[in-house]
Structures are given as C-alpha cells and as structure tokens.
Scaffold this motif. Structure first.
Motif, short mmCIF file in Angstrom:
data_model
loop_
_atom_site.label_atom_id
_atom_site.label_comp_id
_atom_site.label_asym_id
_atom_site.label_seq_id
_atom_site.Cartn_x
_atom_site.Cartn_y
_atom_site.Cartn_z
N ALA A 1 0.84 -1.20 0.00
CA ALA A 1 0.00 0.00 0.00
C ALA A 1 0.87 1.25 0.00
N VAL A 2 0.41 2.28 -0.69
CA VAL A 2 1.08 3.57 -0.72
C VAL A 2 0.19 4.56 -0.01
N VAL A 3 0.71 5.19 1.02
CA VAL A 3 -0.06 6.14 1.81
C VAL A 3 0.48 7.53 1.51
N LEU A 4 -0.40 8.43 1.04
CA LEU A 4 0.00 9.79 0.72
C LEU A 4 -0.79 10.76 1.57
N SER A 5 -0.14 11.86 1.95
CA SER A 5 -0.84 12.91 2.69
C SER A 5 -1.68 13.72 1.71
N ASP A 6 -2.55 14.57 2.26
CA ASP A 6 -3.37 15.44 1.41
C ASP A 6 -2.50 16.33 0.54
N GLN B 1 8.74 11.06 -9.83
CA GLN B 1 9.28 11.29 -8.49
C GLN B 1 8.14 11.44 -7.49
N LEU B 2 7.72 10.34 -6.90
CA LEU B 2 6.60 10.38 -5.96
C LEU B 2 7.04 10.81 -4.56
N ARG B 3 8.27 10.63 -4.23
CA ARG B 3 8.75 10.99 -2.87
C ARG B 3 9.52 12.27 -2.94
#
Length: 131
Positions: free
Chosen positions: A75-80, A129-131
């Motif tokens: 799972a990938v958890v992203l902030s708002d 670049q997701l991070r």
C-alpha cells in the motif's frame, strides 16, 4: 549436472584454478526507501538495502505502521498535500499532451512539435518522483 560434496570426494582434489566461487550479480542496487543507487560493496556480509540509517528508520516506521493499520504491505499512503501535488503534476502532463494535439491539428512545424514533446517528457519525469 548437480555435484554434491560426497561426489567431489570421489574425484581428484581440485586445485585453486579449478574452484569456481559464485559471484554476486553486479546489477546496480537501489535504496529500498529513497531509490538512490547504493555504492558497490564487497563480497562479504549481507547486501545493503538502504543508503543510510535515516532511510532504514523511515522504512522501519512504515512497516510497523502498516502492521498496526492492517493495510497490505504494498500500500502507498499519501498525505493530502502529496495527493494535491500529484494531481497538479498529472494536470500539467495532460495539458502538455493537449498542446501537442492542438499544435498538430493546426499544422505546426516539426520543431515546434519536438519542443512540445520535450515538455511532455519533462512533465513525465517530474511525475515519476513520488517521494
């Protein structure tokens, strides 16, 4: 052919030239957290998974948080904020693609289309670049 230690004892002893030690694959390894390329290490010990202690700690925190939450491990958890930034970059990519379609329909020159295509490449690289 599978060669067992017991089978080797039946044959003549091997010299140092005949002994082949399997080597680790030389494919570049990347940090399990940030994705940076790991430095080439020796052939002794465990392979590195992280580039430093901070990446190891972040990965540990993520694993333990996932275990407590019951989410699947992939799972990938992203902030708002991260989701909003991702949506903005996707919008930029779509707009760049629409610009090429419009320019092609208007009969744009090859140089202009090439420039617009380079903008898409830049937007797509930024999106990776997701991070």
């Amino acid at each position: 052919m599978v060669c067992r230690v017991r089978d080797l004892a039946e044959h003549a002893p091997l010299t140092g030239d005949e002994l082949v030690v399997p080597r680790r694959p030389s494919a570049p390894k990347h940090c399990g957290w940030c994705g940076r390329r790991l430095p080439e290490g020796g052939n002794v010990g465990r392979r590195r998974r992280y580039c430093g202690q901070s990446c190891r700690q972040r990965a540990y925190e993520r694993r333990t948080a996932l275990q407590r939450s019951g989410l699947p491990e992939d799972a990938v958890v992203l902030s708002d904020t991260e989701i909003a930034a991702l949506q903005d970059r996707l919008f930029q990519l779509r707009c760049a693609a629409e610009d090429i379609v419009t320019a092609a329909e208007d009969g744009a020159a090859a140089g202009e289309l090439r420039t617009l295509a380079q903008e898409i490449v830049h937007a797509a690289k930024d999106l990776e670049q997701l991070r």
